[in-house]
Design an enzyme around this catalytic site. Structure first.
Site, PDB file in Angstrom:
ATOM      1  N   THR A 238       0.864  -1.187   0.162  1.00  0.00           N
ATOM      2  CA  THR A 238       0.128  -0.105  -0.275  1.00  0.00           C
ATOM      3  C   THR A 238       0.725   1.115  -0.151  1.00  0.00           C
ATOM      4  OG1 THR A 238      -1.373   1.337   1.405  1.00  0.00           O
ATOM      5  CG2 THR A 238      -0.003  -0.279   2.408  1.00  0.00           C
TER       6      THR A 238
ATOM      7  N   GLU B 215       0.424   3.675   2.043  1.00  0.00           N
ATOM      8  CA  GLU B 215       0.442   4.138   3.349  1.00  0.00           C
ATOM      9  C   GLU B 215       1.438   3.815   4.023  1.00  0.00           C
ATOM     10  OE1 GLU B 215      -3.269   3.794   5.338  1.00  0.00           O
ATOM     11  OE2 GLU B 215      -4.394   2.943   3.723  1.00  0.00           O
TER      12      GLU B 215
ATOM     13  N   TYR C  72      -1.557  -0.248  11.337  1.00  0.00           N
ATOM     14  CA  TYR C  72      -1.779  -0.987   9.997  1.00  0.00           C
ATOM     15  C   TYR C  72      -0.629  -0.479   8.779  1.00  0.00           C
ATOM     16  CZ  TYR C  72      -3.023  -1.449   5.149  1.00  0.00           C
ATOM     17  OH  TYR C  72      -3.020  -1.685   3.730  1.00  0.00           O
TER      18      TYR C  72
ATOM     19  N   LYS D 288       2.394  -3.255   7.430  1.00  0.00           N
ATOM     20  CA  LYS D 288       2.704  -3.312   6.072  1.00  0.00           C
ATOM     21  C   LYS D 288       4.014  -2.938   5.551  1.00  0.00           C
ATOM     22  CE  LYS D 288       0.464  -4.717   3.216  1.00  0.00           C
ATOM     23  NZ  LYS D 288       0.528  -6.111   2.680  1.00  0.00           N
TER      24      LYS D 288
END
Length: 324
Positions: free
Chosen positions: A124, A126, A148, A152
């Site tokens: 991602t 993010e 989160y 990741k």
């Protein structure tokens, strides 16, 4: 295919097994390994459930014995499985670290042990944090702000470390915000659409000025297929949609699509550590692999709203189920 009954993973499975739906990778067999947590759904695979090439295994990527029994004989692992909802990670980070980091390590160990040909790790944007102007390239330093995204980022680094340490054929993809059919209705677009279709209200964080780049899930899966087929080992590839909107602008589009007005919008306190803006440069995947998004946001959103309007039998039970 880990997480192949989830939103993005099931789109990838359907694309691979449907002639003409995307790049033709001609799989002789596809195994889906999915724990079927709240966001995994066998119904997402219904369109290809009768394909003799499809095998479904119900299980957890954190179970070493199970993973070790499933991995042998496969040429490629495409790793979608993840806990992915930021708000849930803020409320409790343990499942995110366990699944996203330990689960990825379990898969990498099995792939190394059994000589899997290629490991595609799906991640991602993010992991980069927030960017005020310009766009991230694949060489940008990671600076995640939520549990989160930190989990990741950890899994990305693990995957790339197995390439550098063991010479494994690993590629990493990082995508912008996905939308489309079969998306679990906790994420902003299906949450807003289903609430509005039911005559309810929608929550808008803060001032609504947070900016995201929107990517249709099918375009994302086309990009992953290109990376699986032709990406260079040890590399990271960005997959983006090329359309940036503030959350307030997105809300306006969804209100219009659902014939609703702004009185249905309820401002709520901003999310903790809410990243202000994400933006990926997709020059690398365009230049190396020929990727370009094909679904513009206007038509993609319209089709998505139409799908949720026509498929209440899919999402109503999910919204009615007790929170987990």
């Amino acid at each position: 295919m880990t997480g192949g009954a989830g939103f993005i993973g099931s789109e990838y499975v359907r694309m691979l097994l449907t002639p003409g739906a995307g790049p033709d990778l001609a799989p002789s067999a596809v195994t889906v390994l999915d724990k079927l947590t709240y966001s995994g759904n066998r119904a997402n695979l219904a369109p290809v459930a009768d394909d003799p090439r499809l095998r479904f295994v119900h299980g957890d990527i954190c179970d070493p014995a199970l993973v070790d029994s499933v991995v042998p004989g496969h040429d490629v692992i495409v790793h979608f499985a993840a806990e992915s909802h930021v708000d849930r990670s803020i409320a409790g980070a343990t499942p995110f670290v366990t699944t996203n980091v330990v689960g990825t390590q379990t898969l990498l160990d099995a792939a190394l042990r059994h000589g899997t040909g290629r490991f595609v790790h799906v991640s991602t944007d993010e992991v980069y944090g927030s960017i005020a102007a310009g766009s991230w390239t694949e060489e940008w330093a990671l600076a995640p702000n939520s549990p989160y995204s930190a989990s990741k980022a950890g899994s990305d680094l693990l995957a790339l470390a197995y390439h550098r340490t063991h010479g494994m054929d690993v590629v990493v993809t990082r995508c912008s915000n996905n939308y489309g059919h079969y998306q679990y209705p906790e994420k902003v677009i299906p949450l807003f659409v289903t609430n509005l279709l039911d005559g309810g209200t929608v929550p808008l964080y803060g001032d609504g000025g947070n900016i995201r780049d929107w990517l249709h899930v099918h375009d994302h899966c086309v990009g992953i297929a290109l990376v699986q087929d032709k990406g260079r080992a040890g590399e990271v590839y960005h997959i983006g949609g090329g359309t940036e909107l503030t959350n307030k602008e997105l809300t306006g589009l969804l209100l219009s699509a659902c014939d609703a007005s702004w009185d249905r919008v309820v401002p709520v306190a901003d999310r903790k550590g809410h990243d202000r803006r994400y933006s990926l440069s997709i020059a690398k995947i365009q230049n190396e692999l020929g990727y370009a998004p094909s679904i513009d946001l206007a038509s993609g959103l319209a089709a998505t709203v139409d799908w949720y309007r026509a498929n209440r039998a899919w999402w109503e039970p999910l919204k009615a189920a007790p929170a987990r």
